[in-house]
Design an enzyme around this catalytic site. Structure first.
Site, mmCIF file in Angstrom:
data_model
loop_
_atom_site.group_PDB
_atom_site.id
_atom_site.type_symbol
_atom_site.label_atom_id
_atom_site.label_comp_id
_atom_site.label_asym_id
_atom_site.label_seq_id
_atom_site.Cartn_x
_atom_site.Cartn_y
_atom_site.Cartn_z
ATOM 1 N N HIS A 20 -0.418 4.652 4.236
ATOM 2 C CA HIS A 20 -0.479 5.310 3.055
ATOM 3 C C HIS A 20 0.957 6.078 3.167
ATOM 4 C CE1 HIS A 20 -1.197 6.866 -0.830
ATOM 5 N NE2 HIS A 20 -2.480 7.051 -0.886
ATOM 6 N N ASP A 54 2.055 -11.565 -10.176
ATOM 7 C CA ASP A 54 2.083 -12.935 -10.540
ATOM 8 C C ASP A 54 2.658 -13.665 -9.236
ATOM 9 O OD1 ASP A 54 1.946 -15.527 -11.553
ATOM 10 O OD2 ASP A 54 2.726 -14.965 -13.421
#
Length: 435
Positions: free
Chosen positions: A163, A369
Site C-alpha cells: 500500500h 481491459d
C-alpha cells in the site's frame, strides 16, 4: 460443481521490457500519506468473462503488457528501503512476481463459489486467486500478479501490492496501462506521476493525522469480529432512499453508507447517548490539486458523528444528511486541519462506537481491459498480514463497498462480532421493508 481446483505454476519475475530512463531520480521518498500504510498488502481481484481476442495466450499477453508498463512505471520494479527515511529504491532489478494459474471451472461456477464459501476458510477459493504475502515478502517486492484462466476462457487477475506504493486509484491506473499495452497501444494514455509535491506535502492535515492516530489507538471490547463476508444492500432499498430526497441528489455511496451505519448501530448499540462515528476514506486528489497521473497515496479520512440513538432511531434520510454534511466539510478540514482532539473529545472506548467504510466503487478498476472487454466484477479479500495490522491490532470494524450488481450494492463486511451478526443482517432486511 463441488470442488474447484486451482493449479499454479512456479512464480517468475517480470522486469521492464527495456532499460528505463529515471527522470525522477533513483529514490522516491515516501510521502506522509504513504508511510502510515507502507508494509501493508492489499489485494484486488478483477474477473473477465471472455478470453483476450487478439492473442491466443491470455497469460502471455498480460505478462507482455506488464513488462512494457514497467518502463514508464519503473518505481514498481524497485523495492522499499530505509536510510534515515523510508523510500522506494528504483533499482528496476527486482521486478514483479508473476504467477500463471488455471482453474477447472467456469466463471459462473467460480462466482457462485466465491459468493457462498466462507471467506475465513483457510482454503477458500478466493484466497487462491492471488499471491498471499508474508511479512518477509513485503520489503522485497511492491507488486505481485496472478492470472488464473478458467475452463470457459474467462480469467481472473489477482493483484497484490504494498500500500505504500499506491492507493486504489493508483493501482487502477497502473492496471489500465497494462491493459492498454496488452491490447497493442504504443504507450499508456495517462502519463504516470509518482512524485507530486502538491499532493504529498499537503495530503496530511492535522485532522487526518488525528484520525489515523484514532484508528491506531482504538481498542475494541469485542476482539472476535467476524471474518469478512459478502452482504448485499438491496437495489430496491438504495433506489427508495435516492428517490426520497427531491431537493438534493443522494449518491449511491451516501445511501449505502447510511444503511450500514444505521443498521450496525441498531444491532450493537448499548447506550443511545454514546457517540456513533462513521469514518470513511476520501480521494483527496481534486482537493489538493494533484497532477493528472499521480498514482501514490492521496487519500484522507472524514467522519460523521452523532449520538448512537440519533443514528439508530432517526429517519434514514437524517442519517444520509449527517454523511452529506460531513462530506461538505472535507475541503475546509484539509485546509485548516479541523478538529484534532478527536479521540479525547469522542472517548471511543467500545467497538460499538466506530465503523470504518471505504469504497472501491468507480475508482477505475471497472475500466481495465486487457483485450477481452472491461472488468465484469471487482472483488477483494483481506490479506492475512493486512488483517493483523488493521484489525487484530486495533479491532477496527470495517466495510468495503464494491461495485453494485442488479441485486444491489455489494459490501465486504467485518464490522460486527459473531454475537451481533444475525441482528445486523436482520436490521438490513427490516429496513428494506420499512424505509
Amino acid at each position: 460443481m463441488s470442488t474447484v481446483v486451482i493449479s499454479k505454476s512456479a512464480p517468475v519475475v517480470v522486469r521492464p521490457s527495456q532499460p528505463v530512463v529515471k527522470t525522477s531520480g533513483s529514490k522516491i521518498v515516501l510521502s506522509p500519506m504513504d508511510k502510515p500504510i507502507a508494509m501493508m498488502p492489499m489485494t484486488v481481484l478483477l474477473a473477465f468473462e471472455h478470453p483476450i481476442i487478439h492473442h491466443h495466450d491470455t497469460v502471455e499477453a498480460i505478462k507482455r503488457g506488464l513488462a512494457q508498463a514497467l518502463v514508464p512505471y519503473y518505481p514498481i520494479a524497485g523495492r522499499l528501503s530505509c536510510d534515515g527515511d523510508l523510500y522506494i529504491d528504483c533499482t528496476g532489478e527486482l521486478g514483479v512476481t508473476f504467477v500463471a494459474a488455471s482453474a477447472n471451472c467456469t466463471m459462473e461456477e467460480l462466482m457462485c463459489l466465491v459468493d457462498n464459501q466462507p471467506p475465513d476458510a483457510e482454503t477458500a477459493v478466493v484466497q487462491q486467486l492471488a499471491f498471499n504475502c508474508t511479512a518477509d515478502d513485503l520489503p522485497h517486492r511492491l507488486l505481485w500478479v496472478q492470472v488464473t484462466t478458467l475452463s470457459c476462457g474467462g480469467f481472473v487477475i489477482g493483484v497484490t501490492w504494498n500500500h505504500g506504493l499506491a492507493d486504489g486509484f493508483g493501482v487502477a491506473q497502473i492496471l489500465q496501462a497494462v491493459g492498454e499495452l496488452a491490447r497493442g497501444l504504443p504507450s499508456p494514455s495517462v502519463i504516470p506521476v509518482r512524485l507530486d509535491h502538491n499532493a504529498t506535502t499537503q495530503a496530511v492535515s492535522p485532522f487526518t493525522m488525528a484520525v489515523l492516530q484514532l484508528m491506531n489507538s482504538h481498542k475494541a471490547s469485542h476482539p472476535d469480529l467476524i471474518k469478512f463476508n459478502n452482504i448485499t444492500i438491496p437495489s430496491s432499498l438504495v433506489d427508495r432512499i435516492i428517490r426520497r430526497r427531491t431537493n438534493v441528489n443522494v449518491t449511491v455511496f451516501e445511501a449505502v453508507a447510511a444503511v450500514l451505519w444505521q443498521c450496525r448501530t441498531r444491532a450493537v448499540m448499548k447506550n443511545p447517548e454514546a457517540p456513533a462515528v462513521l469514518l470513511f476514506a476520501v480521494n483527496a486528489r481534486k482537493y489538493l490539486g494533484a497532477k493528472d497521473g499521480y498514482y501514490g497515496n492521496c487519500s484522507t479520512m472524514q467522519m460523521a458523528t452523532a449520538k448512537s440513538g440519533a443514528v439508530a432511531n432517526g429517519d434514514i434520510m437524517d442519517v444520509v444528511g449527517m454523511i452529506r454534511r460531513a462530506k461538505e466539510r472535507i475541503p475546509e478540514q484539509l485546509k485548516t486541519g479541523g478538529e484534532v482532539m478527536i479521540g479525547e473529545k469522542l472517548q471511543l472506548n467500545e467497538y460499538e462506537s466506530l465503523l470504518y467504510l471505504t469504497s472501491w466503487r468507480n475508482i477505475g478498476f471497472e475500466e481495465v481491459d486487457f483485450g477481452s472487454g472491461k472488468t465484469a466484477r471487482v472483488m477483494t479479500y483481506p490479506q492475512r498480514v493486512a488483517v493483523l495490522s488493521m484489525m487484530e491490532r486495533s479491532c477496527m470494524p470495517i466495510c468495503i463497498m464494491l461495485k453494485a450488481t442488479q441485486e444491489g450494492a455489494r459490501v465486504m463486511s467485518a464490522c460486527v462480532s459473531a454475537h451481533h451478526a444475525d441482528a445486523f443482517h436482520h436490521e438490513i432486511a427490516n429496513l428494506n421493508v420499512t424505509a
